[in-house]
Design a protein around this motif. Sequence first.
Motif, PDB file in Angstrom:
ATOM      1  N   LEU A   5      -1.412  29.872  12.248  1.00  0.00           N
ATOM      2  CA  LEU A   5      -1.300  28.983  11.094  1.00  0.00           C
ATOM      3  C   LEU A   5      -1.546  29.707   9.775  1.00  0.00           C
ATOM      4  CD1 LEU A   5      -2.899  25.687  12.431  1.00  0.00           C
ATOM      5  CD2 LEU A   5      -0.479  26.252  12.187  1.00  0.00           C
ATOM      6  N   ALA A   6      -2.223  30.851   9.813  1.00  0.00           N
ATOM      7  CA  ALA A   6      -2.444  31.631   8.593  1.00  0.00           C
ATOM      8  C   ALA A   6      -1.129  32.105   7.992  1.00  0.00           C
ATOM      9  CB  ALA A   6      -3.356  32.815   8.885  1.00  0.00           C
ATOM     10  N   SER A   7      -0.112  32.277   8.822  1.00  0.00           N
ATOM     11  CA  SER A   7       1.190  32.719   8.312  1.00  0.00           C
ATOM     12  C   SER A   7       1.865  31.653   7.466  1.00  0.00           C
ATOM     13  CB  SER A   7       2.098  33.140   9.464  1.00  0.00           C
ATOM     14  OG  SER A   7       2.437  32.016  10.253  1.00  0.00           O
ATOM     15  N   LEU A   8       1.342  30.440   7.505  1.00  0.00           N
ATOM     16  CA  LEU A   8       1.913  29.370   6.694  1.00  0.00           C
ATOM     17  C   LEU A   8       1.456  29.445   5.240  1.00  0.00           C
ATOM     18  CD1 LEU A   8       1.574  26.419   9.222  1.00  0.00           C
ATOM     19  CD2 LEU A   8       3.618  27.759   8.675  1.00  0.00           C
ATOM     20  N   ASP A   9       0.562  30.368   4.955  1.00  0.00           N
ATOM     21  CA  ASP A   9       0.087  30.558   3.586  1.00  0.00           C
ATOM     22  C   ASP A   9       0.979  31.584   2.889  1.00  0.00           C
ATOM     23  OD1 ASP A   9      -1.300  30.567   1.248  1.00  0.00           O
ATOM     24  OD2 ASP A   9      -3.096  31.519   2.048  1.00  0.00           O
ATOM     25  N   SER A  10       2.213  31.176   2.642  1.00  0.00           N
ATOM     26  CA  SER A  10       3.170  32.042   1.957  1.00  0.00           C
ATOM     27  C   SER A  10       4.037  31.181   1.042  1.00  0.00           C
ATOM     28  CB  SER A  10       4.058  32.768   2.970  1.00  0.00           C
ATOM     29  OG  SER A  10       4.991  31.860   3.539  1.00  0.00           O
ATOM     30  N   PRO A  11       4.612  31.769   0.027  1.00  0.00           N
ATOM     31  CA  PRO A  11       5.474  30.993  -0.872  1.00  0.00           C
ATOM     32  C   PRO A  11       6.651  30.337  -0.140  1.00  0.00           C
ATOM     33  CG  PRO A  11       4.904  33.077  -1.892  1.00  0.00           C
ATOM     34  CD  PRO A  11       4.411  33.139  -0.466  1.00  0.00           C
ATOM     35  N   THR A  12       7.220  31.042   0.816  1.00  0.00           N
ATOM     36  CA  THR A  12       8.358  30.485   1.560  1.00  0.00           C
ATOM     37  C   THR A  12       7.933  29.278   2.385  1.00  0.00           C
ATOM     38  OG1 THR A  12       9.417  32.646   1.666  1.00  0.00           O
ATOM     39  CG2 THR A  12      10.153  30.995   3.256  1.00  0.00           C
ATOM     40  N   ALA A  15       7.273  26.312   0.125  1.00  0.00           N
ATOM     41  CA  ALA A  15       8.511  25.707  -0.386  1.00  0.00           C
ATOM     42  C   ALA A  15       9.167  24.823   0.678  1.00  0.00           C
ATOM     43  CB  ALA A  15       9.480  26.801  -0.844  1.00  0.00           C
ATOM     44  N   ILE A  16       9.194  25.304   1.896  1.00  0.00           N
ATOM     45  CA  ILE A  16       9.763  24.509   2.997  1.00  0.00           C
ATOM     46  C   ILE A  16       8.922  23.253   3.218  1.00  0.00           C
ATOM     47  CG2 ILE A  16      10.215  24.481   5.490  1.00  0.00           C
ATOM     48  CD1 ILE A  16      10.860  27.525   5.186  1.00  0.00           C
ATOM     49  N   ALA A  17       7.604  23.419   3.217  1.00  0.00           N
ATOM     50  CA  ALA A  17       6.701  22.283   3.418  1.00  0.00           C
ATOM     51  C   ALA A  17       6.865  21.257   2.307  1.00  0.00           C
ATOM     52  CB  ALA A  17       5.257  22.765   3.481  1.00  0.00           C
ATOM     53  N   VAL A  92      -0.197  21.738   6.745  1.00  0.00           N
ATOM     54  CA  VAL A  92      -1.063  22.908   6.629  1.00  0.00           C
ATOM     55  C   VAL A  92      -0.537  23.832   5.533  1.00  0.00           C
ATOM     56  CG1 VAL A  92      -1.825  25.033   7.815  1.00  0.00           C
ATOM     57  CG2 VAL A  92      -1.939  22.821   8.987  1.00  0.00           C
ATOM     58  N   ALA A  93       0.769  24.076   5.530  1.00  0.00           N
ATOM     59  CA  ALA A  93       1.356  24.937   4.504  1.00  0.00           C
ATOM     60  C   ALA A  93       1.187  24.344   3.115  1.00  0.00           C
ATOM     61  CB  ALA A  93       2.837  25.182   4.808  1.00  0.00           C
ATOM     62  N   ALA A  94       1.386  23.046   3.002  1.00  0.00           N
ATOM     63  CA  ALA A  94       1.223  22.384   1.706  1.00  0.00           C
ATOM     64  C   ALA A  94      -0.219  22.464   1.235  1.00  0.00           C
ATOM     65  CB  ALA A  94       1.681  20.928   1.786  1.00  0.00           C
ATOM     66  N   ASP A  95      -1.166  22.367   2.160  1.00  0.00           N
ATOM     67  CA  ASP A  95      -2.582  22.453   1.816  1.00  0.00           C
ATOM     68  C   ASP A  95      -2.973  23.859   1.365  1.00  0.00           C
ATOM     69  OD1 ASP A  95      -2.991  19.818   2.329  1.00  0.00           O
ATOM     70  OD2 ASP A  95      -3.952  20.119   4.276  1.00  0.00           O
ATOM     71  N   ALA A  96      -2.194  24.850   1.758  1.00  0.00           N
ATOM     72  CA  ALA A  96      -2.517  26.235   1.383  1.00  0.00           C
ATOM     73  C   ALA A  96      -2.437  26.419  -0.128  1.00  0.00           C
ATOM     74  CB  ALA A  96      -1.586  27.205   2.094  1.00  0.00           C
TER      75      ALA A  96
END
Length: 98
Positions: A5-12, A15-17, A92-96
């Motif tokens: 889930l740490a990989s979800l902390d990216s700009p890409t 943006a998808i989230a 999760v990505a949006a929360d990052a």
Amino acid sequence: MRGLLASLDSPTARAIADARLEPLRAHDAAAGSALLETVRTWLAHDARIDEAARVLGVHRHTVRARVAQAQQLLGVDLSSFPARAELWAALVAADATA
């Protein structure tokens, strides 16, 4: 955040989230509803309606109706695990960004 889930902390990923969650955010803003919060709480409690209702302080039928409305807006069947997992990953990505 650790692991995959740490990989979800990216700009890409963010943006998808953001694009994936936009229908819920737009509806909440326009209608004063709480679909995003409800879905987040429901997923955080293993998709258990009664537990989410208790945490949110609403009736279980309210949670059920909000989840159904979220499914319609997102165009997904949240009764399937893959759909729930994808939505959780978007949250999760949006929360990052927060």
